[in-house]
Design an enzyme around this catalytic site. Structure first.
Site, mmCIF file in Angstrom:
data_model
loop_
_atom_site.group_PDB
_atom_site.id
_atom_site.type_symbol
_atom_site.label_atom_id
_atom_site.label_comp_id
_atom_site.label_asym_id
_atom_site.label_seq_id
_atom_site.Cartn_x
_atom_site.Cartn_y
_atom_site.Cartn_z
ATOM 1 N N CYS A 1 -5.451 14.561 -7.717
ATOM 2 C CA CYS A 1 -5.761 14.363 -6.298
ATOM 3 C C CYS A 1 -4.465 14.320 -5.498
ATOM 4 O O CYS A 1 -3.653 13.409 -5.681
ATOM 5 C CB CYS A 1 -6.545 13.068 -6.110
ATOM 6 S SG CYS A 1 -6.967 12.732 -4.388
ATOM 7 N N ARG B 1 0.837 -1.197 0.000
ATOM 8 C CA ARG B 1 0.000 0.000 0.000
ATOM 9 C C ARG B 1 0.875 1.251 0.000
ATOM 10 O O ARG B 1 1.770 1.393 0.825
ATOM 11 C CB ARG B 1 -0.919 -0.001 1.228
ATOM 12 C CG ARG B 1 -1.899 1.148 1.253
ATOM 13 C CD ARG B 1 -3.003 0.943 2.283
ATOM 14 N NE ARG B 1 -2.570 1.128 3.655
ATOM 15 C CZ ARG B 1 -3.398 1.170 4.704
ATOM 16 N NH1 ARG B 1 -4.701 1.001 4.530
ATOM 17 N NH2 ARG B 1 -2.931 1.340 5.926
ATOM 18 N N TYR C 1 -7.952 2.502 -12.608
ATOM 19 C CA TYR C 1 -9.336 2.521 -12.147
ATOM 20 C C TYR C 1 -9.759 1.079 -11.859
ATOM 21 O O TYR C 1 -10.609 0.514 -12.528
ATOM 22 C CB TYR C 1 -10.269 3.110 -13.210
ATOM 23 C CG TYR C 1 -10.125 4.585 -13.485
ATOM 24 C CD1 TYR C 1 -9.314 5.400 -12.705
ATOM 25 C CD2 TYR C 1 -10.831 5.175 -14.532
ATOM 26 C CE1 TYR C 1 -9.193 6.758 -12.977
ATOM 27 C CE2 TYR C 1 -10.728 6.532 -14.806
ATOM 28 C CZ TYR C 1 -9.908 7.320 -14.023
ATOM 29 O OH TYR C 1 -9.799 8.656 -14.297
ATOM 30 N N GLY D 1 -0.785 4.604 -1.087
ATOM 31 C CA GLY D 1 -1.670 5.715 -0.757
ATOM 32 C C GLY D 1 -3.081 5.277 -0.409
ATOM 33 O O GLY D 1 -3.846 6.024 0.189
ATOM 34 N N GLY D 2 -3.433 4.056 -0.792
ATOM 35 C CA GLY D 2 -4.735 3.523 -0.439
ATOM 36 C C GLY D 2 -5.888 3.958 -1.323
ATOM 37 O O GLY D 2 -7.046 3.693 -1.022
ATOM 38 N N SER E 1 -5.071 -3.090 -2.173
ATOM 39 C CA SER E 1 -3.794 -2.936 -1.473
ATOM 40 C C SER E 1 -3.901 -3.166 0.036
ATOM 41 O O SER E 1 -2.879 -3.167 0.727
ATOM 42 C CB SER E 1 -3.208 -1.541 -1.730
ATOM 43 O OG SER E 1 -4.048 -0.532 -1.183
#
Length: 546
Positions: free
Chosen positions: A188, A122, A489, A124-125, A132
């Site tokens: 983001c 992981r 995605y 950033g999750g 993750s």
């Protein structure tokens, strides 16, 4: 000799020493049975292995969190970005390793194999399906958030960025060194570098500079043998694979060396809305002909949702045109009056700002907010329950087709469509240059969104079903054979790999959608570098069948 995470440019010089040590450790590690979450002795044995296989000058004990640790839940929850995978019934990890040093990553790889535990990586999750940090089998999480060093070198116009860094931190550190440089990646700020770049990485400068992976010149990865490799020592095949094929299928990416791009001191952004009553159908129809072909300095995203109409009790379709232009507003206004007059853009719609402040604008943060907000590792908006899907459009949609889509959205109400235009640099880079195949011939990428705030299976099923219905309705308008999808995605509707004897067959189902003709090469590389399929998840690259 010690590899220090705060001096990642020095890492390649150590590559000759570390492989010898770690390969010996691997060769001495006997096979053992799978550990059980309820077995304390198994916990202790696994932790003992981790301690023994990490650098003694950088103790790993402070980076290990078991369910018995008071901070376990907060560490687990802090990087969960989809509440669908944070319920009381969600399987929790065996333990979490919040790696503080490269040797902790190496120990995790060695001991994960020794104890037959699945490892989830992981950064950033933000992966949409929680891949993750969730699994159906006993697993542990290797969390990279502490490995987030960023070293910017303006003279060479490059930066070494560790996988646990977030995009906002990258942008902030680049701009701190130079107002004339940036990097093409997501909008983001809290997305983790490791997953974003290894899966392709796109943003609002892709028509000018391509994807994030098109601007990566080196990398560091820990492979299945625990060796720390750079581009030269990993070879061009593996380097190719981890630039768009998903790093987590091939090893643990420690850092990427990125090539910075030039940005003007002044950029222009705007966000304007048009409803069906304001001629949205004609404007959207013209957008699809303009956005992929207009000046490469301009990126116009189209977001469509359903809102209340002016008439009581009725719904209407709303189109939001949000743009970044790498130039001044006067030039932008002239360009759009010539190429896209239907939009009716006015001077008062435009905001001239710096590239770094434009990141705030695209994240719905007031651009007067102190830029240090980009260093905040928690999202500014509340974390929701969500479902995402994707598609690619190759041919313009007729007005009748658009009207049908709009009516379907109004019928479903709680769905959102994002249209992200391609063209420009995206159409110039060969589809086999990186594993990311969706290049020339794609007009735009579609993202389907559903967000909700209420827990419960029935609620989740309702919203997930909405995205599936809209996705099904879009079938005549999007790519087919294969129906393409964007790997970043993540969408488990495309297929799930249980990583058993049918792994290759299961992997091919979603693999061709994500990677098209590049899937076969990814499988060959995977089979070579990780023949035992240690680096695996629900949508990883499979190995060739034995």
């Amino acid at each position: 000799m010690v590899v220090r995470s705060n001096n990642i440019r020095a890492l390649p010089s150590l590559l000759l020493v570390l492989p010898i040590i770690v390969v010996l450790l691997v060769s001495l590690a006997p096979c053992s049975t799978s550990a059980s979450n309820s077995n304390p002795s198994a916990h202790n044995t696994f932790i003992h292995c981790l301690v023994n296989h990490s650098d003694s000058s950088h103790p790993i004990s402070s980076a290990i969190f078991t369910p018995r640790n008071a901070s376990f839940t907060s560490v687990l929850d802090s990087y969960v970005r989809n509440l669908r995978f944070n319920t009381s019934t969600t399987r929790k990890p065996y333990l979490i390793i919040t790696a503080l040093h490269v040797s902790h990553v190496q120990a995790a790889v060695v001991c994960g194999q020794r104890h037959n535990l699945q490892m989830k990586i992981r950064s950033g999750g933000h992966d949409y399906e929680g891949v993750s940090y969730v699994a159906e089998v006993p697993f542990f999480i290797l969390d990279m958030f502490n490995l987030r060093s960023i070293e910017v070198d303006i003279e060479s116009e490059t930066a070494w960025v560790q996988a646990g860094a977030q995009l906002g931190e990258v942008y902030y550190n680049i701009a701190k060194k130079s107002k004339g440089h940036g990097f093409p990646a997501g909008v983001c700020p809290t997305v983790g570098v490791g997953g974003h770049i290894s899966g392709g990485g796109y943003g609002n400068m892709m028509r000018k500079y391509g994807l994030s992976v098109d601007n990566v010149v080196d990398a560091q990865i820990v492979d299945v043998q625990g060796r720390l490799l750079d581009r030269e020592s990993m070879g061009e095949d593996l380097f190719w694979a981890i630039r768009g094929g998903g790093g987590g299928s091939f090893g643990v990416v420690i850092a990427y060396k990125i090539k910075l791009v030039k940005v003007p001191e002044k950029v222009t952004v705007f966000s304007v809305y048009r409803t069906l009553e304001e001629n949205a159908t004609d404007i959207v129809y013209n957008w699809q002909h303009v956005a992929p072909t207009i000046d490469n300095d301009l990126f116009i995203r189209l977001i469509m949702d359903v809102v209340n109409a002016t008439q009581n009790g009725t719904k209407t379709l709303r189109a939001n045109f949000i743009a970044l232009y790498l130039g001044d507003s006067k030039t932008l206004i002239s360009l759009l009056h010539d190429k896209f007059p239907q939009l009716g853009l006015k001077q008062q719609d435009c905001i001239e700002t710096t590239w770094l402040q434009s990141v705030l604008f695209w994240t719905n943060i007031n651009i007067s907010t102190p830029l240090e907000v980009l260093l905040d590792r928690q999202p500014q908006s509340p974390v929701n329950f969500l479902k995402r899907k994707s598609d690619y459009v190759k041919k313009p949609i007729s007005k009748e087709g658009l009207e049908g889509i709009f009516n379907k959205m109004i019928e479903l109400v709680d769905t959102i469509l994002y249209f992200n235009p391609y063209g420009g640099r995206m159409a110039e880079i060969p589809s086999t240059e990186t594993p990311f195949p969706h290049r020339a011939g794609r007009l735009w990428k579609v993202q389907y969104q559903a967000n909700w705030k209420t827990p419960g299976k029935d609620v989740a099923d309702y919203y997930i079903d909405l995205t599936r219905k809209l996705h099904k309705y879009m079938t005549p308008f999007v790519s087919n054979n294969p129906r393409e999808a964007f790997f970043n995605y993540k969408d488990l509707d495309l297929g799930i790999n249980h990583n058993g004897k049918n792994s290759y067959v299961q992997g091919r189902v979603y693999g061709v959608d994500y990677f098209n003709q590049n899937f076969n090469r990814l499988v060959q590389i995977k089979t070579k570098v990780d023949p035992s399929n240690f680096f695996r998840n629900e949508q990883s690259i499979p190995t060739l069948p034995h």
